[in-house]
Design an enzyme around this catalytic site. Structure first.
Site, mmCIF file in Angstrom:
data_model
loop_
_atom_site.group_PDB
_atom_site.id
_atom_site.type_symbol
_atom_site.label_atom_id
_atom_site.label_comp_id
_atom_site.label_asym_id
_atom_site.label_seq_id
_atom_site.Cartn_x
_atom_site.Cartn_y
_atom_site.Cartn_z
ATOM 1 N N PHE A 181 0.867 -1.182 0.000
ATOM 2 C CA PHE A 181 0.000 0.000 0.000
ATOM 3 C C PHE A 181 0.900 1.227 0.000
ATOM 4 O O PHE A 181 1.735 1.393 0.894
ATOM 5 C CB PHE A 181 -0.867 -0.065 1.251
ATOM 6 N N PRO B 174 8.364 11.066 0.610
ATOM 7 C CA PRO B 174 9.401 11.581 1.514
ATOM 8 C C PRO B 174 9.040 12.872 2.236
ATOM 9 O O PRO B 174 9.369 13.060 3.399
ATOM 10 C CB PRO B 174 10.603 11.774 0.579
ATOM 11 N N GLN C 76 2.272 -3.682 46.668
ATOM 12 C CA GLN C 76 1.126 -2.913 46.190
ATOM 13 C C GLN C 76 1.429 -2.114 44.925
ATOM 14 O O GLN C 76 0.592 -2.027 44.018
ATOM 15 C CB GLN C 76 0.623 -1.987 47.291
ATOM 16 N N ILE D 4 8.381 -3.180 35.185
ATOM 17 C CA ILE D 4 8.300 -4.335 36.088
ATOM 18 C C ILE D 4 9.542 -5.208 35.955
ATOM 19 O O ILE D 4 10.052 -5.743 36.942
ATOM 20 C CB ILE D 4 7.015 -5.153 35.785
ATOM 21 N N HIS D 5 10.031 -5.340 34.740
ATOM 22 C CA HIS D 5 11.230 -6.158 34.509
ATOM 23 C C HIS D 5 12.504 -5.523 35.066
ATOM 24 O O HIS D 5 13.524 -6.208 35.198
ATOM 25 C CB HIS D 5 11.424 -6.401 33.002
ATOM 26 N N GLY D 6 12.438 -4.224 35.360
ATOM 27 C CA GLY D 6 13.614 -3.557 35.898
ATOM 28 C C GLY D 6 14.766 -3.585 34.905
ATOM 29 O O GLY D 6 14.574 -3.465 33.694
ATOM 30 N N GLY D 7 15.979 -3.774 35.418
ATOM 31 C CA GLY D 7 17.161 -3.777 34.569
ATOM 32 C C GLY D 7 17.134 -4.865 33.503
ATOM 33 O O GLY D 7 17.684 -4.691 32.404
ATOM 34 N N GLU E 272 -0.662 4.274 10.241
ATOM 35 C CA GLU E 272 -2.032 4.597 9.820
ATOM 36 C C GLU E 272 -2.555 5.875 10.472
ATOM 37 O O GLU E 272 -3.739 5.987 10.799
ATOM 38 C CB GLU E 272 -2.991 3.430 10.112
#
Length: 399
Positions: free
Chosen positions: A127, A132, A293, A351-354, A377
């Site tokens: 598509f 540019p 928490q 959450i995964h941290g490093g 889009e």
């Protein structure tokens, strides 16, 4: 029981198709996505598997060799595939838009010529609207198609951001034509440009220079297309009548926005899965971090955003399937799904941290991929303009 991204009211065939795509995603995509993405390698085996499943022809009518399914079925399949690897859904997305445009606006001859090959995935679609210096200003299209004495057109210009640019053999391309209309939008025509797969000069006067190196969205190629006096036949004008290209493209973009919303939903869903899994495995202060928490609240917000995005995407798809106008709903779904996907993936990354910063972990890939959802889009700002203008019209103060 898995609660997220469940869709009510599906029939047995839809359920069977979704199960097949989900199983394929879990067994054939997720296990290899990391390796292929890091190598920026085209997922040939995955694509062949999707061809066998009939995914390339999901919405193409049975009379042309497809499965004749709804936009909803298609969008739910895209959501599943994007959950595995967003790039793979990109292989299908532009192909689907081109097939949809041929189905909705093509002549019977064009349908007979292209749709059976597209249904099997033998002929892949791309598509091409952007250029540019174009951005979101479609009215500024400068690629020019000049009518020749024999009824053919000679096209010159450069198009940008073609997903499937190399693998495709059919490119729906928006060009400026001189129809003598008083509106720039009525002086645009969509051409169904035929070419060979590959890089370099893939048709006389048509060159695919090479892959554009990207931050994410790896594996699937994104390219330019340079047209230098490329000649197309009169029967390659979509619908057989010039001057309707803008409206045909906007119809394609509308369903494309549902598609991008579905891809964003898949990314958000996977981001949530990775985040909640890691939160139960990682321990600090003698307990899983999910028991803290701060993390628990984050999980709750992530799940809610996943569900909201999925629900809005489903609504927009169902409206299109019932023939209702849904430009606002498609814009809302695309905006919310892309923004929420970005937030959910970032929360999972936090959450995964490093470890989230390590290429060893899948969330690092999602973090790079999800940024594309914000611009594909149409940006969120474009969606807001569409939504806002329609709201002003719907809620116009009566004097």
């Amino acid at each position: 029981m898995v609660r997220l991204c469940e869709t009510e009211g599906l029939d047995d065939i839809q359920e069977e198709i979704l199960k097949a795509v989900r199983d394929f995603t879990n067994t054939k995509i997720i296990p290899v996505a990391q390796e292929l993405e890091h190598a920026d390698e085209y997922p040939t085996e995955i694509v062949e598997g999707l061809k066998e499943l009939g995914v390339f022809g999901l919405m193409i009518p049975e009379e042309y060799g497809g499965l004749g399914q709804s936009l909803l079925t298609y969008a739910l399949c895209v959501e599943e595939i994007a959950r595995g690897w967003m790039s793979v859904s990109g292989v299908i997305n532009t192909h689907f838009i081109v097939a949809y445009m041929v189905m909705q606006h093509g002549t019977e001859e064009q349908k007979q010529r292209y749709l059976p090959q597209m249904a099997t995935g033998e002929m892949r679609g791309a598509f091409s609207m952007s250029e540019p210096g174009l951005g979101s200003d479609v009215a500024a299209v400068s690629t020019k198609a000049s009518l020749q004495d024999d009824g053919s057109y000679k096209i010159t210009g450069t198009k940008m951001w073609l997903t499937n640019g190399a693998q495709s053999r059919l490119v729906a391309t928006l060009c400026k034509t001189d129809e003598g209309a008083d509106s720039v939008y009525k002086n645009m025509t969509t051409f169904l440009i035929e070419k060979e797969a590959g890089f370099g000069e893939t048709a006389p006067g048509l060159t695919i220079p090479g892959k554009i190196d990207k931050m994410g969205y790896k594996g699937v190629e994104t390219t330019e297309m340079v047209l230098d006096g490329h000649v197309v036949r009169a029967d390659q004008v979509l619908g057989g009548e010039p001057g309707k290209g803008f409206y045909q493209m906007m119809d394609g973009v509308e369903v494309g926005r549902v598609n991008v919303a579905a891809r964003a939903c898949g990314l958000a869903w996977r981001g949530f899965e990775l985040g909640i899994e890691y939160a139960q495995q990682r321990h600090t202060m003698g307990k899983p971090i999910a028991a803290h928490q701060a993390i628990l609240f984050r999980i709750a917000e992530m799940a809610t955003k996943v569900e909201v995005a999925h629900t809005m995407m489903v609504k927009a798809a169902r409206m299109k399937d019932t023939g209702q106008r849904m430009d606002v709903e498609a814009g809302m779904a695309k905006m919310v799904a892309s923004e929420y996907a970005h937030e959910v993936v970032e929360d999972s990354f936090r959450i995964h941290g490093g470890y989230g910063y390590s290429k060893e972990y899948e969330i690092e890939r999602l973090y790079r991929e999800v940024a594309f959802m914000l611009i594909g889009e149409g940006t969120s700002d474009i969606q807001k303009m569409i939504i806002g203008r329609n709201m002003l019209e719907d809620y116009k103060i009566k004097s």
